[in-house]
Design an enzyme around this catalytic site. Structure first.
Site, PDB file in Angstrom:
ATOM      1  N   ASP A   6     -58.421 -19.138  35.758  1.00 35.64           N
ATOM      2  CA  ASP A   6     -57.761 -17.914  35.323  1.00 35.64           C
ATOM      3  C   ASP A   6     -56.327 -17.977  35.830  1.00 35.64           C
ATOM      4  O   ASP A   6     -56.037 -17.667  36.987  1.00 35.64           O
ATOM      5  CB  ASP A   6     -58.493 -16.694  35.897  1.00 35.64           C
ATOM      6  N   ASN A   9     -49.624 -14.991  36.373  1.00 34.10           N
ATOM      7  CA  ASN A   9     -48.218 -15.246  36.667  1.00 34.10           C
ATOM      8  C   ASN A   9     -47.955 -15.503  38.139  1.00 34.10           C
ATOM      9  O   ASN A   9     -47.004 -16.209  38.485  1.00 34.10           O
ATOM     10  CB  ASN A   9     -47.376 -14.052  36.200  1.00 34.10           C
ATOM     11  N   VAL A  13     -56.707 -18.359  39.760  1.00 35.68           N
ATOM     12  CA  VAL A  13     -58.027 -18.254  40.375  1.00 35.68           C
ATOM     13  C   VAL A  13     -58.928 -19.302  39.728  1.00 35.68           C
ATOM     14  O   VAL A  13     -59.060 -19.358  38.505  1.00 35.68           O
ATOM     15  CB  VAL A  13     -58.626 -16.851  40.200  1.00 35.68           C
ATOM     16  N   GLY A 107     -53.057 -12.222  25.182  1.00 37.98           N
ATOM     17  CA  GLY A 107     -53.219 -13.193  26.251  1.00 37.98           C
ATOM     18  C   GLY A 107     -54.664 -13.637  26.426  1.00 37.98           C
ATOM     19  O   GLY A 107     -55.608 -12.897  26.107  1.00 37.98           O
ATOM     20  N   ALA A 108     -54.821 -14.834  26.967  1.00 42.36           N
ATOM     21  CA  ALA A 108     -56.161 -15.387  27.174  1.00 42.36           C
ATOM     22  C   ALA A 108     -56.997 -14.512  28.096  1.00 42.36           C
ATOM     23  O   ALA A 108     -58.220 -14.409  27.933  1.00 42.36           O
ATOM     24  CB  ALA A 108     -56.055 -16.800  27.741  1.00 42.36           C
ATOM     25  N   ASP A 109     -56.347 -13.889  29.088  1.00 44.67           N
ATOM     26  CA  ASP A 109     -57.103 -13.042  30.009  1.00 44.67           C
ATOM     27  C   ASP A 109     -57.718 -11.854  29.276  1.00 44.67           C
ATOM     28  O   ASP A 109     -58.889 -11.500  29.514  1.00 44.67           O
ATOM     29  CB  ASP A 109     -56.201 -12.564  31.156  1.00 44.67           C
ATOM     30  N   ARG A 110     -56.988 -11.264  28.342  1.00 47.03           N
ATOM     31  CA  ARG A 110     -57.509 -10.121  27.611  1.00 47.03           C
ATOM     32  C   ARG A 110     -58.587 -10.548  26.612  1.00 47.03           C
ATOM     33  O   ARG A 110     -59.539  -9.807  26.337  1.00 47.03           O
ATOM     34  CB  ARG A 110     -56.373  -9.381  26.903  1.00 47.03           C
ATOM     35  N   THR A 132     -50.633  -9.200  38.429  1.00 45.04           N
ATOM     36  CA  THR A 132     -49.175  -9.073  38.450  1.00 45.04           C
ATOM     37  C   THR A 132     -48.744  -7.896  37.580  1.00 45.04           C
ATOM     38  O   THR A 132     -47.823  -7.159  37.915  1.00 45.04           O
ATOM     39  CB  THR A 132     -48.522 -10.370  37.952  1.00 45.04           C
TER      40      THR A 132
END
Length: 277
Positions: A6, A9, A13, A107-110, A132
């Site tokens: 993960d 910015n 992780v 974004g990939a996280d979302r 961030t």
């Protein structure tokens, strides 16, 4: 075992899964000047230190909001683990839909948070990711990301405040013992902490009202979730590793493993079309 990254910015992780179990996680600075060798050696050292055999790592999955790091981590996985890492993007054929004006900018996280929320909770959800930036992701029970909010992160806002003021020092982020501080440091700690708490509660109230989903489940994730979200009246679940779980679920879906074993391959083309309205 599966490695997932993960990439944020500020920090990256790294999670190590054995099946559905998160066996270990580590944090690395998201430094673009590090070489693949440096990242690879760090990863091998983490595994060795905690007694894991690097030869048992069978795949690597990257969810990144820092494009410059994708190639570096991909090369590190190739050199040190003999693995071809997979990067999650809006084009990845997952069983979710990106029902927003610009799906390719999500974004990939979302994306993986949407997948994790839809698979794990089976209800309309608002995922609050404290990193961030603090992001609010609105996810339907059917697995559609319909939009959300991006706000300054807790530490980002605090650092900006102290950078722009001559006499305000940087302070440790912690739960203050009182709201009313008696010194400059405790004034700042209270202001930073409770400003974050009240901002989350206020934003959730606004989202629920506009979305007309007053019962939407509010889930907090990210490194600061246990500290901040525990004091929010609107947060119902705290899942610090939700993004890592989403990366695991994405890879299992694409590989046709785990809960997806019977349906992943057949469903993938349709999912890909549905992701891009």
């Amino acid at each position: 075992m599966d490695l997932v990254f993960d990439v944020g910015n500020t920090e990256t992780v790294v999670g190590l899964f054995a099946g559905e179990t998160l066996r270990a996680q580590w944090r690395l600075g998201s430094f673009q000047h590090r070489t693949p060798d440096e990242y690879g050696l760090a990863l091998r050292s983490f595994l060795h230190f905690e007694g894991f055999d690097a030869r048992r790592v069978r795949c690597a999955t990257i969810g990144s909001v820092v494009p410059a790091l994708n190639g570096i981590l991909t090369e590190a996985c190739a050199r040190f683990f003999r693995l071809e890492a997979l990067s999650i993007t809006p084009r990845t054929p997952l069983p979710i839909r990106l029902e927003v004006d610009e799906p390719m900018s999500v974004g990939a996280d979302r994306i993986v948070n949407t997948l994790a929320a839809s698979v794990l909770f089976h209800t309309d959800s608002i995922v609050v990711d404290l990193g961030t930036a603090t992001t609010y992701d609105c996810v339907t029970a059917e697995g559609a990301f319909i939009g959300g909010v991006i706000a300054p992160g807790v530490r980002t806002a605090a650092e900006r405040l102290t950078e722009r003021t001559a006499k305000l020092p940087r302070v440790e982020l912690l739960v203050p013992s009182t709201v009313i501080g008696k010194r400059t440091e405790t004034n700042l700690q209270s202001g930073i902490f409770y400003n974050a708490v009240d901002a989350i509660d206020g934003m959730i109230d606004r989202i629920r009202a506009e979305w007309q989903r007053p019962a939407a489940l509010v889930v907090a994730t990210g490194g600061l979730a246990p500290m901040i979200a525990a004091h929010c009246r609107t947060v119902e679940r705290i899942e610090p590793t939700l993004t890592l779980q989403g990366l695991r679920l994405a890879r299992e879906y694409l590989d046709g493993r785990g809960r997806w074993a019977a349906s992943a391959v057949a469903a993938a083309p349709a999912a890909a079309d549905a992701t891009h309205p």
